[in-house]
Design a protein around this motif. Structure first.
Motif, PDB file in Angstrom:
ATOM      1  N   PRO A 163       3.262   6.603 -10.742  1.00  0.00           N
ATOM      2  CA  PRO A 163       3.229   7.930 -10.671  1.00  0.00           C
ATOM      3  C   PRO A 163       3.500   8.852 -11.697  1.00  0.00           C
ATOM      4  O   PRO A 163       3.105  10.069 -12.042  1.00  0.00           O
ATOM      5  CB  PRO A 163       4.578   7.984  -9.501  1.00  0.00           C
ATOM      6  N   LEU A 164       4.282   8.339 -12.683  1.00  0.00           N
ATOM      7  CA  LEU A 164       4.833   8.909 -14.249  1.00  0.00           C
ATOM      8  C   LEU A 164       3.512   9.249 -14.641  1.00  0.00           C
ATOM      9  O   LEU A 164       3.439  10.347 -15.310  1.00  0.00           O
ATOM     10  CB  LEU A 164       5.414   7.932 -14.980  1.00  0.00           C
ATOM     11  N   ALA A 165       2.162   8.455 -14.639  1.00  0.00           N
ATOM     12  CA  ALA A 165       1.177   9.116 -15.168  1.00  0.00           C
ATOM     13  C   ALA A 165       0.211   9.670 -14.174  1.00  0.00           C
ATOM     14  O   ALA A 165      -1.131  10.018 -14.643  1.00  0.00           O
ATOM     15  CB  ALA A 165       0.430   7.741 -15.957  1.00  0.00           C
ATOM     16  N   ALA A 193       1.710   2.114 -28.055  1.00  0.00           N
ATOM     17  CA  ALA A 193       1.575   1.475 -26.687  1.00  0.00           C
ATOM     18  C   ALA A 193       2.926   0.912 -26.147  1.00  0.00           C
ATOM     19  O   ALA A 193       3.310   0.681 -25.135  1.00  0.00           O
ATOM     20  CB  ALA A 193       0.525   0.280 -26.904  1.00  0.00           C
ATOM     21  N   ILE A 194       3.808   0.292 -27.161  1.00  0.00           N
ATOM     22  CA  ILE A 194       5.250  -0.037 -26.979  1.00  0.00           C
ATOM     23  C   ILE A 194       5.985   1.255 -26.369  1.00  0.00           C
ATOM     24  O   ILE A 194       6.592   0.584 -25.274  1.00  0.00           O
ATOM     25  CB  ILE A 194       5.814  -0.595 -28.279  1.00  0.00           C
ATOM     26  N   GLU A 195       5.883   2.186 -26.747  1.00  0.00           N
ATOM     27  CA  GLU A 195       6.561   3.286 -26.217  1.00  0.00           C
ATOM     28  C   GLU A 195       6.129   3.610 -24.999  1.00  0.00           C
ATOM     29  O   GLU A 195       6.787   4.067 -24.096  1.00  0.00           O
ATOM     30  CB  GLU A 195       6.789   4.365 -27.090  1.00  0.00           C
ATOM     31  N   ALA A 196       4.793   3.712 -24.577  1.00  0.00           N
ATOM     32  CA  ALA A 196       4.361   3.873 -23.470  1.00  0.00           C
ATOM     33  C   ALA A 196       4.915   3.036 -22.219  1.00  0.00           C
ATOM     34  O   ALA A 196       5.162   3.171 -21.272  1.00  0.00           O
ATOM     35  CB  ALA A 196       2.683   3.919 -23.569  1.00  0.00           C
ATOM     36  N   LEU A 197       5.007   1.652 -22.597  1.00  0.00           N
ATOM     37  CA  LEU A 197       5.329   0.578 -21.903  1.00  0.00           C
ATOM     38  C   LEU A 197       6.950   0.982 -21.632  1.00  0.00           C
ATOM     39  O   LEU A 197       7.453   0.671 -20.278  1.00  0.00           O
ATOM     40  CB  LEU A 197       5.290  -0.966 -22.271  1.00  0.00           C
ATOM     41  N   ARG A 198       7.733   1.295 -22.715  1.00  0.00           N
ATOM     42  CA  ARG A 198       9.147   1.275 -22.751  1.00  0.00           C
ATOM     43  C   ARG A 198       9.342   2.750 -21.609  1.00  0.00           C
ATOM     44  O   ARG A 198      10.302   2.401 -20.713  1.00  0.00           O
ATOM     45  CB  ARG A 198       9.826   1.923 -24.022  1.00  0.00           C
ATOM     46  N   GLN A 199       8.811   3.567 -21.515  1.00  0.00           N
ATOM     47  CA  GLN A 199       8.771   4.731 -20.636  1.00  0.00           C
ATOM     48  C   GLN A 199       8.470   4.249 -19.356  1.00  0.00           C
ATOM     49  O   GLN A 199       9.177   4.504 -18.478  1.00  0.00           O
ATOM     50  CB  GLN A 199       7.915   5.897 -21.005  1.00  0.00           C
ATOM     51  N   ALA A 200       7.056   3.733 -18.984  1.00  0.00           N
ATOM     52  CA  ALA A 200       6.680   3.412 -17.668  1.00  0.00           C
ATOM     53  C   ALA A 200       7.672   2.444 -17.002  1.00  0.00           C
ATOM     54  O   ALA A 200       7.639   2.252 -15.789  1.00  0.00           O
ATOM     55  CB  ALA A 200       5.481   2.583 -17.941  1.00  0.00           C
ATOM     56  N   LEU A 201       8.241   1.376 -17.792  1.00  0.00           N
ATOM     57  CA  LEU A 201       9.081   0.302 -17.321  1.00  0.00           C
ATOM     58  C   LEU A 201      10.640   0.644 -16.938  1.00  0.00           C
ATOM     59  O   LEU A 201      11.253  -0.167 -16.418  1.00  0.00           O
ATOM     60  CB  LEU A 201       9.065  -1.075 -17.904  1.00  0.00           C
ATOM     61  N   ALA A 202      10.962   1.837 -17.451  1.00  0.00           N
ATOM     62  CA  ALA A 202      12.357   1.946 -17.225  1.00  0.00           C
ATOM     63  C   ALA A 202      12.612   2.204 -15.693  1.00  0.00           C
ATOM     64  O   ALA A 202      12.122   2.751 -14.931  1.00  0.00           O
ATOM     65  CB  ALA A 202      12.321   3.504 -17.934  1.00  0.00           C
ATOM     66  N   PRO A 203      13.739   1.673 -15.405  1.00  0.00           N
ATOM     67  CA  PRO A 203      13.979   1.756 -13.933  1.00  0.00           C
ATOM     68  C   PRO A 203      14.072   3.123 -13.264  1.00  0.00           C
ATOM     69  O   PRO A 203      13.867   3.288 -12.086  1.00  0.00           O
ATOM     70  CB  PRO A 203      15.571   1.179 -13.951  1.00  0.00           C
ATOM     71  N   ALA A 204      14.453   4.004 -13.979  1.00  0.00           N
ATOM     72  CA  ALA A 204      14.152   5.440 -13.468  1.00  0.00           C
ATOM     73  C   ALA A 204      12.886   5.947 -13.131  1.00  0.00           C
ATOM     74  O   ALA A 204      12.855   6.952 -12.267  1.00  0.00           O
ATOM     75  CB  ALA A 204      14.923   6.524 -14.443  1.00  0.00           C
ATOM     76  N   MET A 205      12.003   5.418 -13.637  1.00  0.00           N
ATOM     77  CA  MET A 205      10.407   5.389 -13.453  1.00  0.00           C
ATOM     78  C   MET A 205       9.780   4.685 -12.198  1.00  0.00           C
ATOM     79  O   MET A 205       8.743   4.513 -11.876  1.00  0.00           O
ATOM     80  CB  MET A 205       9.635   5.300 -14.688  1.00  0.00           C
ATOM     81  N   ALA A 206      10.838   4.054 -11.462  1.00  0.00           N
ATOM     82  CA  ALA A 206      10.077   2.936 -10.616  1.00  0.00           C
ATOM     83  C   ALA A 206       9.714   3.667  -9.059  1.00  0.00           C
ATOM     84  O   ALA A 206       8.803   2.838  -8.546  1.00  0.00           O
ATOM     85  CB  ALA A 206      11.303   1.714 -10.363  1.00  0.00           C
ATOM     86  N   ASP A 207      10.232   4.747  -9.022  1.00  0.00           N
ATOM     87  CA  ASP A 207       9.886   5.199  -7.415  1.00  0.00           C
ATOM     88  C   ASP A 207       8.569   5.468  -7.595  1.00  0.00           C
ATOM     89  O   ASP A 207       7.620   6.145  -8.488  1.00  0.00           O
ATOM     90  CB  ASP A 207      10.552   6.676  -7.360  1.00  0.00           C
ATOM     91  N   GLY A 208       7.958   5.058  -6.593  1.00  0.00           N
ATOM     92  CA  GLY A 208       6.134   5.150  -6.338  1.00  0.00           C
ATOM     93  C   GLY A 208       5.475   4.215  -6.956  1.00  0.00           C
ATOM     94  O   GLY A 208       4.417   4.193  -6.615  1.00  0.00           O
TER      95      GLY A 208
END
Length: 329
Positions: free
Chosen positions: A63-65, A20-35
């Protein structure tokens, strides 16, 4: 209409705290912010007292998911006194591509999991690598997830617990020992005794009091604090003076400045300026992490993007492991 129904037992088997921590790390990364879309939460207060019941509706799109989640939850401060859960919640996960309902999940477990995971991520980003002593104030469901999360990212050797309920604190200590999360667990008779020797402090209470639980004088320089309870403009788990001495991080700056009692009181006292409050996602973009003698504090008020990120990870894992119940309507 077909979708997967996941109760808390299936969810616990599907996804670990570390995942769960890694899922948040990926989702909250600035590169994932579009959309990403996180509309303001709708909060309906059922009364006019500091401990009135609340109904919250929180949507988010990630959008990532390729997913959208809507969580409906209730907070009933009087429930724990009658042996009932503080929070009841339900999460609906939908496909952002087709609009189909993908899953229905028990929301209290998801809330505890993603709240713990968020504190775990903040601890990983801000706490000293050599942190060995954890103090936890509170002994409810959220306290359990805080302990799991911090132990997932730091080699915790000693856990100090304090709760207004000695029975709950002892039950939590037994739960930690049974799971082998920490080799030494102690129940303390005061907040001060719990936090004075801590490298990491987690406050997870349902306090609605403006009187702080953790005093600045009791916290050693270099300590990291996760403050996740008392989400109310009048609630204050942490001494506002401590915020003036620490690097302060939140999930969403605007929401925290509106809702977090510690921040509101610190601003009123003039010990904290709005510009001093930073978003935790900035640390995922390569910003310099403040360490050394300065303390750090992560104040969580929650954000629906955490729900959709962890819910999507749960669904992927549940499908792989064959967990949950297929429902047709």
């Amino acid at each position: 209409m077909n979708f997967l129904s996941l109760d808390r037992q299936a969810m616990a088997r599907a996804l670990s705290m570390g995942e769960a921590i890694e899922a948040l790390r990926q989702a909250l990364a600035p590169a994932m912010a579009d959309g990403v879309q996180v509309p303001p939460r709708t909060i309906m207060t059922l009364g006019d007292s500091a401990e009135s019941n609340q109904v919250l509706v929180m949507p988010a799109a990630l959008p990532l998911a390729q997913a959208v989640a809507v969580k409906v939850s209730t907070i009933t401060p009087d429930n724990p006194r009658h042996g009932r859960p503080l929070i009841h919640a339900l999460v609906i996960l939908l496909s952002s591509q087709t609009g189909e309902i993908l899953a229905l999940m028990e929301g209290a477990h998801l809330t505890a999991l993603r709240t713990g995971a968020m504190a775990g991520l903040a601890t990983d980003l801000l706490a000293r690598p050599a942190s060995r002593v954890l103090a936890v104030i509170g002994a409810g469901v959220q306290a359990r997830s805080q302990i799991e999360a911090v132990c997932a990212v730091r080699p915790i050797e000693q856990l100090l617990l304090h709760s207004r309920s000695l029975d709950k604190a002892r039950a939590l200590a037994a739960w930690v020992s049974d799971r082998g999360l920490c080799p030494q667990v102690m129940v303390t008779d005061s907040v001060a005794r719990a936090v004075r020797m801590a490298d990491v402090i987690c406050t997870a209470t349902s306090t609605a009091s403006a009187e702080p639980l953790v005093r600045a004088a009791d916290v050693r320089p270099g300590t990291h604090i996760n403050a996740i309870g008392g989400v109310d403009e009048m609630a204050c788990e942490i001494d506002p003076l401590l915020l003036g001495q620490a690097a302060v991080y939140v999930e969403e700056r605007d929401a925290a400045l509106r809702e977090a009692g510690e921040l509101i009181q610190s601003l009123r006292l003039g010990v904290l300026m709005p510009g001093d409050v930073q978003e935790i996602a900035s640390l995922l973009g390569g910003s310099v992490v403040p360490r050394g003698t300065a303390s750090s504090l992560f104040k969580s008020v929650g954000t629906a993007i955490q729900d959709v990120a962890v819910a999507a990870a749960l669904l992927r894992s549940a499908r792989t492991k064959g967990l949950g119940t297929r429902v047709s309507l």
